[in-house]
Enzyme design. Structure first.
Site, PDB file in Angstrom:
ATOM      1  CE1 TYR A  34      12.991  31.601   5.262  1.00  0.00           C
ATOM      2  CE2 TYR A  34      13.252  29.243   4.881  1.00  0.00           C
ATOM      3  CZ  TYR A  34      12.946  30.511   4.416  1.00  0.00           C
ATOM      4  OH  TYR A  34      12.590  30.685   3.110  1.00  0.00           O
ATOM      5  NE  ARG A  66      -6.421   0.606  11.663  1.00  0.00           N
ATOM      6  CZ  ARG A  66      -5.216   0.363  11.159  1.00  0.00           C
ATOM      7  NH1 ARG A  66      -4.262   1.268  11.261  1.00  0.00           N
ATOM      8  NH2 ARG A  66      -4.946  -0.786  10.568  1.00  0.00           N
ATOM      9  CE  LYS A 125      -0.322  -0.288   5.043  1.00  0.00           C
ATOM     10  NZ  LYS A 125      -1.137  -0.828   6.166  1.00  0.00           N
ATOM     11  CG  MET A 128       9.616  23.694   0.026  1.00  0.00           C
ATOM     12  SD  MET A 128       8.553  24.740  -0.969  1.00  0.00           S
ATOM     13  CE  MET A 128       7.551  25.533   0.266  1.00  0.00           C
TER      14      MET A 128
HETATM   15  C1  LIG Z   1      -0.415  -1.770   6.845  1.00  0.00           C
HETATM   16  C2  LIG Z   1      -1.009  -3.067   7.297  1.00  0.00           C
HETATM   17  C3  LIG Z   1      -0.213  -4.219   7.383  1.00  0.00           C
HETATM   18  C4  LIG Z   1       1.290  -4.177   7.241  1.00  0.00           C
HETATM   19  O1  LIG Z   1       1.809  -3.664   8.436  1.00  0.00           O
HETATM   20  P1  LIG Z   1       3.391  -3.539   8.697  1.00  0.00           P
HETATM   21  O2  LIG Z   1       3.476  -3.164  10.122  1.00  0.00           O
HETATM   22  O3  LIG Z   1       3.886  -2.487   7.782  1.00  0.00           O
HETATM   23  O4  LIG Z   1       3.981  -4.864   8.411  1.00  0.00           O
HETATM   24  C5  LIG Z   1      -0.836  -5.422   7.665  1.00  0.00           C
HETATM   25  N1  LIG Z   1      -2.175  -5.478   7.899  1.00  0.00           N
HETATM   26  C6  LIG Z   1      -2.966  -4.387   7.862  1.00  0.00           C
HETATM   27  C7  LIG Z   1      -4.410  -4.519   8.129  1.00  0.00           C
HETATM   28  C8  LIG Z   1      -2.404  -3.137   7.567  1.00  0.00           C
HETATM   29  O5  LIG Z   1      -3.181  -2.047   7.547  1.00  0.00           O
END
Ligand SMILES: *Cc1c(COP(=O)(O)O)cnc(C)c1O
Length: 364
Positions: free
Chosen positions: A253, A134, A39, A301
């Protein structure tokens, strides 16, 4: 001029190290299957090259977060790979999931009812919540589902650990027990609980399938212990200018840095617009020819300043690259200095870097 030699900053991504990390997790998790979480553009590293390398190494199941990520990954991987989407379908998108052969993770009764109605024959995954609050079905919603099963072909039942990076947390065993009880009500369906850190909690967390993301990309899945994963990224930024500064002069800055002694300051071509976080101001550093140089003043930046007084002039001159991430100082080190986690350092890595992918070694 070649893109590397004209680039202000260069991000090298070692696909061989990602493949080696996946293989290590395959070994640790066996006989459970090891998927790959790609992802957020493979945690910022580039989903097409990363997933293609992992698929060539034998990875068959990939997870992304959103429908658009799934469609892009389908395009990159072709028809053979199995692609699942954590966030599940938003209303009205079931047909697109089906058209791209994407397997949604269904997280609530509404998603489940819609999928059963619109796409029942296409497989889906079921997320039950065991302590994250969640996404995923609550215990009561899960009980209702078992009482009146929807017409869905379940590919997997999964849950997600809240504290897997803290092996001593009591919630780990509690979540495992809650999930085992839920999975026992669906004995025909493969079960998955562990992401990167969960894999290192031991075989009782592996079940049928593990879902690592961060560890593939070199983040330490066991904070505080030696990192078993290979470093994946190397980041360097070019020195644009070096100046001699007197004692008492200020840098950057807010005049946030005051030179305590006369010295040399190098300005390099990286900044918070590249994901070199502003919270690294006055805390981070870089490496020139093996020597650490402190980051001074505020990250701006497009530019960062380093005190290079300790480096011989011929080694710290315009055109030279300062290493920001490498073997001595990795994403977890930068995260500690920035007050964040390696995940955020990776996913913040910017679009402006010139990216170089080091291919995996060809199979013997
Ligand atoms: C992002 C995610 C993972 C992977 O988690 P890592 O800690 O990066 O290995 C696995 N399961 C779910 C549901 C996630 O949202």
């Amino acid at each position: 001029m070649s893109p590397v030699s004209r680039a202000g900053a260069v991000l090298e991504i070692d696909l061989g190290a990602i493949v080696a990390n996946w293989r290590l997790l395959v070994q640790i998790a066996a006989p459970a299957e090891c998927a790959a979480v790609v992802k957020a553009n493979a945690y910022g590293l580039g989903v097409a090259p990363v997933a293609t390398a992992l698929a060539a190494a034998g990875c068959r199941l990939f997870f992304v977060a959103t429908l658009d990520e799934g469609i892009a990954l389908r395009r990159a991987l072709g028809a053979a790979a199995e692609i699942a989407v954590f966030n599940g379908p938003l209303p009205g998108t079931a047909a697109e999931f089906a058209a791209h052969a994407l397997v949604p993770v269904l997280n609530d009764p509404g998603q489940i009812a819609k999928w059963a109605e619109a796409a029942g024959p296409h497989p889906a995954m079921l997320h039950v919540d065991t302590g994250m609050a969640r996404l995923g079905l609550s215990a009561r919603e899960f009980a209702a589902l078992v009482e009146a099963p929807p017409r869905i072909r379940w590919r997997l039942v999964m849950s997600h650990l809240a504290c897997a990076d803290q092996p001593a947390a009591v919630l780990n065993a509690a979540q495992r027990a809650r999930f085992a009880a839920a999975a026992a009500r669906l004995p025909e369906i493969a079960a998955s609980l562990a992401a990167s850190s969960g894999i290192f909690l031991g075989p009782s967390y592996h079940l049928d399938l593990v879902r690592p993301g961060a560890a593939l990309y070199g983040v330490n899945p066991q904070p505080g212990c030696p990192n078993p994963m290979r470093q994946v990224v190397r980041l360097s930024a070019r020195i644009l200018q070096v100046r001699q500064i007197d004692r008492g002069e200020t840098v950057g800055y807010g005049a946030a840095h005051v030179m305590a002694a006369p010295g040399r300051v190098a300005t390099a071509a990286v900044g918070y617009a590249d994901g070199w976080l502003r919270s690294l101001s006055r805390r981070g550093g870089g490496t020139i020819a093996g020597t650490r140089v402190p980051l001074i003043g505020r990250v701006s930046m497009d530019l960062v300043t380093f005190d290079v007084s300790a480096i011989p002039e011929e080694l710290a001159r315009p055109g030279v690259m300062i290493e920001l991430l490498g073997t001595g100082y990795g994403v977890d080190d930068a995260a500690a200095d920035a007050g964040t986690i390696g995940y955020e350092i990776l996913t913040a890595l910017g679009a402006r870097y010139h990216r170089v992918y080091r291919p995996p070694d060809p199979p013997q």
